[in-house]
Design a protein around this motif. Structure first.
Motif, mmCIF file in Angstrom:
data_model
loop_
_atom_site.group_PDB
_atom_site.id
_atom_site.type_symbol
_atom_site.label_atom_id
_atom_site.label_comp_id
_atom_site.label_asym_id
_atom_site.label_seq_id
_atom_site.Cartn_x
_atom_site.Cartn_y
_atom_site.Cartn_z
ATOM 1 N N PRO A 115 -51.892 -38.689 81.026
ATOM 2 C CA PRO A 115 -51.686 -37.269 81.341
ATOM 3 C C PRO A 115 -50.345 -37.019 82.014
ATOM 4 O O PRO A 115 -49.944 -37.758 82.914
ATOM 5 C CB PRO A 115 -52.854 -36.959 82.288
ATOM 6 C CG PRO A 115 -53.166 -38.267 82.945
ATOM 7 C CD PRO A 115 -52.891 -39.317 81.908
ATOM 8 N N SER A 154 -47.600 -33.868 83.641
ATOM 9 C CA SER A 154 -47.705 -32.812 84.644
ATOM 10 C C SER A 154 -48.606 -31.689 84.147
ATOM 11 O O SER A 154 -48.441 -31.195 83.014
ATOM 12 C CB SER A 154 -46.314 -32.261 84.959
ATOM 13 O OG SER A 154 -46.396 -31.210 85.889
ATOM 14 N N GLY A 155 -49.583 -31.300 84.961
ATOM 15 C CA GLY A 155 -50.484 -30.214 84.595
ATOM 16 C C GLY A 155 -51.556 -30.593 83.606
ATOM 17 O O GLY A 155 -52.288 -29.724 83.131
ATOM 18 N N GLU A 156 -51.683 -31.895 83.320
ATOM 19 C CA GLU A 156 -52.641 -32.344 82.308
ATOM 20 C C GLU A 156 -53.743 -33.205 82.934
ATOM 21 O O GLU A 156 -53.582 -33.774 84.017
ATOM 22 C CB GLU A 156 -51.931 -33.155 81.226
ATOM 23 C CG GLU A 156 -50.933 -32.341 80.424
ATOM 24 C CD GLU A 156 -50.202 -33.175 79.391
ATOM 25 O OE1 GLU A 156 -49.740 -32.597 78.390
ATOM 26 O OE2 GLU A 156 -50.084 -34.401 79.585
ATOM 27 N N VAL A 182 -51.893 -31.177 89.208
ATOM 28 C CA VAL A 182 -53.214 -30.646 88.850
ATOM 29 C C VAL A 182 -54.036 -30.421 90.113
ATOM 30 O O VAL A 182 -54.178 -31.316 90.946
ATOM 31 C CB VAL A 182 -53.960 -31.603 87.907
ATOM 32 C CG1 VAL A 182 -55.403 -31.136 87.699
ATOM 33 C CG2 VAL A 182 -53.247 -31.689 86.564
ATOM 34 N N SER A 189 -58.922 -28.680 73.253
ATOM 35 C CA SER A 189 -57.573 -29.162 72.991
ATOM 36 C C SER A 189 -56.935 -28.279 71.931
ATOM 37 O O SER A 189 -57.572 -27.958 70.932
ATOM 38 C CB SER A 189 -57.619 -30.610 72.484
ATOM 39 O OG SER A 189 -56.363 -30.978 71.940
ATOM 40 N N ARG A 203 -54.283 -29.378 70.426
ATOM 41 C CA ARG A 203 -53.408 -30.368 69.797
ATOM 42 C C ARG A 203 -54.123 -31.138 68.691
ATOM 43 O O ARG A 203 -53.657 -32.192 68.263
ATOM 44 C CB ARG A 203 -52.904 -31.356 70.855
ATOM 45 C CG ARG A 203 -52.245 -30.672 72.044
ATOM 46 C CD ARG A 203 -51.968 -31.657 73.163
ATOM 47 N NE ARG A 203 -51.630 -30.942 74.397
ATOM 48 C CZ ARG A 203 -51.418 -31.546 75.566
ATOM 49 N NH1 ARG A 203 -51.513 -32.861 75.664
ATOM 50 N NH2 ARG A 203 -51.119 -30.829 76.647
ATOM 51 N N ASP A 258 -54.645 -29.854 78.683
ATOM 52 C CA ASP A 258 -54.060 -29.024 79.735
ATOM 53 C C ASP A 258 -55.150 -28.650 80.730
ATOM 54 O O ASP A 258 -56.240 -28.218 80.331
ATOM 55 C CB ASP A 258 -53.455 -27.754 79.144
ATOM 56 C CG ASP A 258 -52.226 -28.023 78.298
ATOM 57 O OD1 ASP A 258 -51.646 -29.120 78.424
ATOM 58 O OD2 ASP A 258 -51.847 -27.145 77.504
ATOM 59 N N GLU A 276 -55.515 -26.139 82.453
ATOM 60 C CA GLU A 276 -55.907 -24.734 82.338
ATOM 61 C C GLU A 276 -56.850 -24.484 81.167
ATOM 62 O O GLU A 276 -57.350 -23.374 80.998
ATOM 63 C CB GLU A 276 -54.670 -23.854 82.198
ATOM 64 C CG GLU A 276 -53.848 -24.134 80.961
ATOM 65 C CD GLU A 276 -52.559 -23.329 80.906
ATOM 66 O OE1 GLU A 276 -51.933 -23.307 79.822
ATOM 67 O OE2 GLU A 276 -52.176 -22.724 81.923
ATOM 68 N N HIS A 277 -57.122 -25.520 80.376
ATOM 69 C CA HIS A 277 -58.052 -25.399 79.251
ATOM 70 C C HIS A 277 -59.429 -25.966 79.573
ATOM 71 O O HIS A 277 -60.248 -26.173 78.661
ATOM 72 C CB HIS A 277 -57.495 -26.106 78.011
ATOM 73 C CG HIS A 277 -56.275 -25.456 77.450
ATOM 74 N ND1 HIS A 277 -55.474 -26.046 76.496
ATOM 75 C CD2 HIS A 277 -55.703 -24.243 77.725
ATOM 76 C CE1 HIS A 277 -54.468 -25.233 76.213
ATOM 77 N NE2 HIS A 277 -54.589 -24.142 76.939
#
Length: 307
Positions: free
Chosen positions: A26, A28-30, A79, A92, A94, A105, A107-108
């Motif tokens: 992961p 940043s932010g993941e 995070v 996801s 992706r 992410d 935020e997901h």
């Protein structure tokens, strides 16, 4: 090494394989999630065959899948709100959810209520957001009568219940094998086939106010024959008819931010106020068999993969 679904070219289910991949890291932010369940949807078949490559281009090797639920394994820099061991529902963007480990992410993701089973949680994103968007698009209010075509599939099963919760009388078009389930969830089931328009008129003597088409194959025309105004017709299955008649094509993004919708739907399921039927569960290495069944288009509810 973790396993993931991959394919190297457009094609049928025979191009799918499950292989070892590098452990995702992961950023940043993941968040790195160990997947407990991941749902499959028919649109993924269209992406895999290349039928919608002009809209959803692919880079090979490609992964597959959006829906997921699992346990946080690791968090990336920055995070907040999630730590290792948290149980989450999410998605996801992706095409990577059909895997043992997936980077998402932060935020997901939203917390998974304890009362929501893994298979249901892992199948909720696509059908939940799509059903919410379709129902919201036709502006249902108490006393309305709404027809839903394709009422027993993954999206339809939720749309029937959400329309009923909005106060509408719901006429549900589905195969007769699913009629008992639909009755138990507040709908008036109607069989497909010749004379369906007359059966709808008999069930709705005061007329039909809204029509949600999740099936395609002439139901937009039927809605117009039933004198439903175009702005209260929504289809996610017949875009040619939508363009011809100016009806809506809402689902997905039009529903609003996905994570709040996921959280709301998961809460309803946790409290026994909403049900997402699970048709069948396959292990990840039987991904071909899972899509073979899905592509028959006779599934009541969702098919789920378990890594």
């Amino acid at each position: 090494m973790p396993k993931a679904v991959r394919y190297d070219e457009f094609g049928g289910i025979d191009v799918l394989r499950v292989e070892d991949v590098e452990r995702p890291v992961p950023g940043s932010g993941e968040v790195l999630v160990r997947v407990k369940a991941t749902g499959i949807v028919i649109s993924e078949s269209s992406i895999r065959t290349g039928a919608v490559a002009n809209i959803f281009p692919s880079t090979f090797p490609s992964g597959q899948g959006s829906d997921l639920a699992g346990v946080v394994e690791e968090v990336g820099e920055g995070v907040v709100g999630f730590t290792a061991g948290d149980e989450v529902i999410g998605f996801s963007d992706r095409r990577s959810a059909q895997a043992e480990l997936v980077v998402v992410d932060a935020e997901h993701l939203t917390p998974k209520p304890n009362e929501v089973p893994w298979d249901v949680a892992g199948a909720l994103y696509v059908v939940g957001v799509t059903a919410t968007g379709a129902v919201r698009s036709v502006n249902l209010k108490p006393g309305d009568t709404a027809v839903i075509a394709g009422a027993a599939g993954g999206v339809g099963s939720l749309a029937v219940q959400l329309a009923h919760r909005a106060g509408a009388t719901v006429i549900a078009l589905a195969s007769e094998t699913n009629h008992d389930w639909l009755k138990r969830h507040g709908a008036i089931p109607i069989a497909y086939g010749e004379g369906v328009g007359d059966r709808i008129r008999d069930a709705a003597p005061q007329g039909v106010d809204a029509f949600i088409d999740l099936h395609g194959g002439g139901y937009v025309d039927l809605a117009l024959e039933l004198e439903v105004v175009p702005e209260r017709i929504d289809t996610i299955a017949d875009y040619a008819a939508a363009a011809k008649y100016g009806v809506q094509t809402h689902g997905g993004a039009e529903a609003g931010p996905a994570v709040p919708i996921l959280a709301e739907l998961a809460g309803l399921i946790a409290h026994g106020e909403l049900e997402l039927p699970i048709a069948k569960i396959y292990p990840l290495d039987q991904v071909r068999e899972a899509y073979k069944e899905l592509e028959l288009r006779h599934t009541h509810g969702k098919i789920v993969l378990i890594p």
